[in-house]
Design a protein around this motif. Structure first.
Motif, PDB file in Angstrom:
ATOM      1  N   ARG A 128       0.834  -1.206   0.000  1.00 44.09           N
ATOM      2  CA  ARG A 128       0.000   0.000   0.000  1.00 44.09           C
ATOM      3  C   ARG A 128       0.870   1.258   0.000  1.00 44.09           C
ATOM      4  N   GLY A 129       1.957   1.221   0.766  1.00 44.39           N
ATOM      5  CA  GLY A 129       2.868   2.357   0.779  1.00 44.39           C
ATOM      6  C   GLY A 129       3.489   2.605  -0.580  1.00 44.39           C
ATOM      7  N   LEU A 130       3.850   1.519  -1.282  1.00 46.88           N
ATOM      8  CA  LEU A 130       4.405   1.662  -2.627  1.00 46.88           C
ATOM      9  C   LEU A 130       3.383   2.262  -3.594  1.00 46.88           C
ATOM     10  N   GLN A 131       2.143   1.814  -3.478  1.00 43.23           N
ATOM     11  CA  GLN A 131       1.097   2.344  -4.363  1.00 43.23           C
ATOM     12  C   GLN A 131       0.910   3.838  -4.149  1.00 43.23           C
ATOM     13  N   VAL A 132       0.858   4.259  -2.886  1.00 46.20           N
ATOM     14  CA  VAL A 132       0.705   5.682  -2.593  1.00 46.20           C
ATOM     15  C   VAL A 132       1.941   6.462  -3.040  1.00 46.20           C
ATOM     16  N   GLY A 133       3.136   5.887  -2.798  1.00 47.65           N
ATOM     17  CA  GLY A 133       4.369   6.558  -3.185  1.00 47.65           C
ATOM     18  C   GLY A 133       4.485   6.741  -4.687  1.00 47.65           C
ATOM     19  N   VAL A 134       4.116   5.705  -5.451  1.00 53.12           N
ATOM     20  CA  VAL A 134       4.161   5.813  -6.917  1.00 53.12           C
ATOM     21  C   VAL A 134       3.160   6.846  -7.400  1.00 53.12           C
ATOM     22  N   LEU A 135       1.980   6.884  -6.774  1.00 53.90           N
ATOM     23  CA  LEU A 135       0.966   7.877  -7.167  1.00 53.90           C
ATOM     24  C   LEU A 135       1.478   9.296  -6.906  1.00 53.90           C
ATOM     25  N   ILE A 136       2.060   9.517  -5.731  1.00 49.21           N
ATOM     26  CA  ILE A 136       2.589  10.846  -5.403  1.00 49.21           C
ATOM     27  C   ILE A 136       3.731  11.213  -6.346  1.00 49.21           C
ATOM     28  N   LEU A 137       4.597  10.235  -6.648  1.00 48.48           N
ATOM     29  CA  LEU A 137       5.697  10.498  -7.566  1.00 48.48           C
ATOM     30  C   LEU A 137       5.183  10.878  -8.943  1.00 48.48           C
ATOM     31  N   GLY A 138       4.174  10.165  -9.443  1.00 47.23           N
ATOM     32  CA  GLY A 138       3.619  10.471 -10.755  1.00 47.23           C
ATOM     33  C   GLY A 138       3.026  11.873 -10.811  1.00 47.23           C
ATOM     34  N   ILE A 139       2.247  12.213  -9.765  1.00 44.23           N
ATOM     35  CA  ILE A 139       1.656  13.551  -9.725  1.00 44.23           C
ATOM     36  C   ILE A 139       2.743  14.622  -9.634  1.00 44.23           C
ATOM     37  N   SER A 140       3.782  14.346  -8.830  1.00 43.69           N
ATOM     38  CA  SER A 140       4.873  15.314  -8.660  1.00 43.69           C
ATOM     39  C   SER A 140       5.613  15.545  -9.974  1.00 43.69           C
ATOM     40  N   LEU A 141       5.885  14.462 -10.705  1.00 44.91           N
ATOM     41  CA  LEU A 141       6.583  14.608 -11.980  1.00 44.91           C
ATOM     42  C   LEU A 141       5.741  15.376 -12.994  1.00 44.91           C
ATOM     43  N   ALA A 142       4.428  15.118 -12.968  1.00 41.11           N
ATOM     44  CA  ALA A 142       3.538  15.836 -13.885  1.00 41.11           C
ATOM     45  C   ALA A 142       3.514  17.325 -13.542  1.00 41.11           C
ATOM     46  N   ALA A 147       4.874  20.495 -15.764  1.00 36.75           N
ATOM     47  CA  ALA A 147       4.013  21.642 -16.082  1.00 36.75           C
ATOM     48  C   ALA A 147       4.655  22.953 -15.658  1.00 36.75           C
ATOM     49  N   VAL A 148       5.302  22.943 -14.505  1.00 36.75           N
ATOM     50  CA  VAL A 148       5.972  24.148 -14.015  1.00 36.75           C
ATOM     51  C   VAL A 148       7.145  24.507 -14.913  1.00 36.75           C
ATOM     52  N   SER A 149       7.890  23.488 -15.360  1.00 34.67           N
ATOM     53  CA  SER A 149       9.055  23.769 -16.204  1.00 34.67           C
ATOM     54  C   SER A 149       8.668  24.368 -17.547  1.00 34.67           C
ATOM     55  N   ARG A 150       7.417  24.138 -17.985  1.00 33.04           N
ATOM     56  CA  ARG A 150       6.954  24.705 -19.273  1.00 33.04           C
ATOM     57  C   ARG A 150       6.166  26.000 -19.082  1.00 33.04           C
ATOM     58  N   ALA A 151       5.975  26.379 -17.830  1.00 36.14           N
ATOM     59  CA  ALA A 151       5.179  27.579 -17.555  1.00 36.14           C
ATOM     60  C   ALA A 151       5.901  28.832 -18.038  1.00 36.14           C
ATOM     61  N   GLU A 152       5.130  29.776 -18.557  1.00 36.26           N
ATOM     62  CA  GLU A 152       5.677  31.044 -19.033  1.00 36.26           C
ATOM     63  C   GLU A 152       5.327  32.152 -18.040  1.00 36.26           C
ATOM     64  N   ASN A 173      12.921  26.780 -12.357  1.00 33.68           N
ATOM     65  CA  ASN A 173      13.773  25.612 -12.094  1.00 33.68           C
ATOM     66  C   ASN A 173      13.692  25.174 -10.636  1.00 33.68           C
ATOM     67  N   LEU A 174      13.667  26.157  -9.732  1.00 37.55           N
ATOM     68  CA  LEU A 174      13.591  25.834  -8.303  1.00 37.55           C
ATOM     69  C   LEU A 174      12.316  25.089  -7.979  1.00 37.55           C
ATOM     70  N   LEU A 175      11.179  25.589  -8.461  1.00 35.45           N
ATOM     71  CA  LEU A 175       9.905  24.926  -8.186  1.00 35.45           C
ATOM     72  C   LEU A 175       9.835  23.539  -8.824  1.00 35.45           C
ATOM     73  N   SER A 176      10.311  23.430 -10.050  1.00 35.53           N
ATOM     74  CA  SER A 176      10.264  22.147 -10.753  1.00 35.53           C
ATOM     75  C   SER A 176      11.111  21.093 -10.038  1.00 35.53           C
ATOM     76  N   ASN A 177      12.324  21.479  -9.662  1.00 32.24           N
ATOM     77  CA  ASN A 177      13.205  20.527  -8.974  1.00 32.24           C
ATOM     78  C   ASN A 177      12.676  20.175  -7.583  1.00 32.24           C
ATOM     79  N   SER A 178      12.105  21.158  -6.883  1.00 27.37           N
ATOM     80  CA  SER A 178      11.576  20.907  -5.538  1.00 27.37           C
ATOM     81  C   SER A 178      10.427  19.913  -5.589  1.00 27.37           C
ATOM     82  N   ILE A 179       9.532  20.090  -6.574  1.00 30.41           N
ATOM     83  CA  ILE A 179       8.397  19.174  -6.697  1.00 30.41           C
ATOM     84  C   ILE A 179       8.873  17.762  -7.054  1.00 30.41           C
ATOM     85  N   SER A 180       9.883  17.662  -7.929  1.00 29.14           N
ATOM     86  CA  SER A 180      10.415  16.342  -8.302  1.00 29.14           C
ATOM     87  C   SER A 180      11.051  15.655  -7.097  1.00 29.14           C
ATOM     88  N   ILE A 181      11.797  16.428  -6.311  1.00 32.89           N
ATOM     89  CA  ILE A 181      12.433  15.860  -5.108  1.00 32.89           C
ATOM     90  C   ILE A 181      11.375  15.404  -4.107  1.00 32.89           C
TER      91      ILE A 181
END
Length: 211
Positions: free
Chosen positions: A114-128, A132-137, A145-153
């Protein structure tokens, strides 16, 4: 050319791993710890736990067989039915312990999955979100870059704990299961020694430890 006999071509018989355990009484095999070192019957760890600890250190690599020699004082000598009683007690204890460990393992597996399922879901949302932030104008580069990297981490950290539990967290339970299965199937013999022999053995152990 001499040919090898069929029995010699087969696997060689592996001798059981030997352990020697001195007890004040056979009841100490399962007795509750007695922590007062001023008393002669001082027993910080029960006999069965001492065997389990020794097996953890041994890290058996062969077939996992074990032979324990119990050494008791001469004055505690009992009838021939003691061996059968000890065998039954060891089997009863180990079967109960294995059943409890199996329940703990199953519960841990469900929790980890269950922890893996939640972790993968959070990771997927974070990467998405990071993409989106990295393409924001309309945002300065350093902030984007700071926001994009922070969300990925953040997403990576969310997956780290369940992944660690999946890869390494359940290993101790598997080790305990193997240890108590070995103890359940072990062979043993009971020997008796006089008080002078026991004292000499303790003194000899003390000399070896000081070396």
């Amino acid at each position: 050319m001499a040919q090898t006999a069929p029995s010699e071509r087969g696997e060689r018989r592996v001798e059981p791993y030997p352990l020697t355990l001195r007890l004040n009484d056979m009841q100490d095999l399962f007795a509750l710890p007695r922590h007062n070192a001023f008393q002669e019957d001082y027993l910080p760890v029960s006999g069965i736990d001492q065997i389990a600890h020794q097996l953890k250190l041994a890290r058996l690599r062969h077939d996992g067989s074990l032979h324990v020699t119990f050494i008791l004082p001469e004055n505690s000598k009992q009838d021939d039915e003691l061996s059968a009683a000890v065998q039954a007690a060891i089997k009863r204890y180990c079967e109960t312990r294995l059943a409890n460990l199996a329940i703990d393992l199953k519960s841990r597996q469900i929790s980890v999955i269950r922890g893996l399922q939640v972790g993968v879901l959070i990771l997927g949302i974070s990467l998405a979100l990071a993409a989106a932030v990295s393409r924001a104008e309309g945002m300065v580069d350093w902030l984007r870059n700071l926001l994009s990297n922070s969300i990925s981490i953040f997403g990576t950290v969310a997956l780290w704990s369940p992944a660690d539990a999946f890869l390494f967290g359940m290993r101790p339970l598997y080790t305990e299961l193997r240890i108590y299965q070995i103890i359940c199937d072990m062979s043993f013999d009971i020997q008796y020694e006089q008080a002078g022999q026991a004292l000499a053995a303790k003194l000899n152990i003390g000399r070896k430890e000081r070396r």
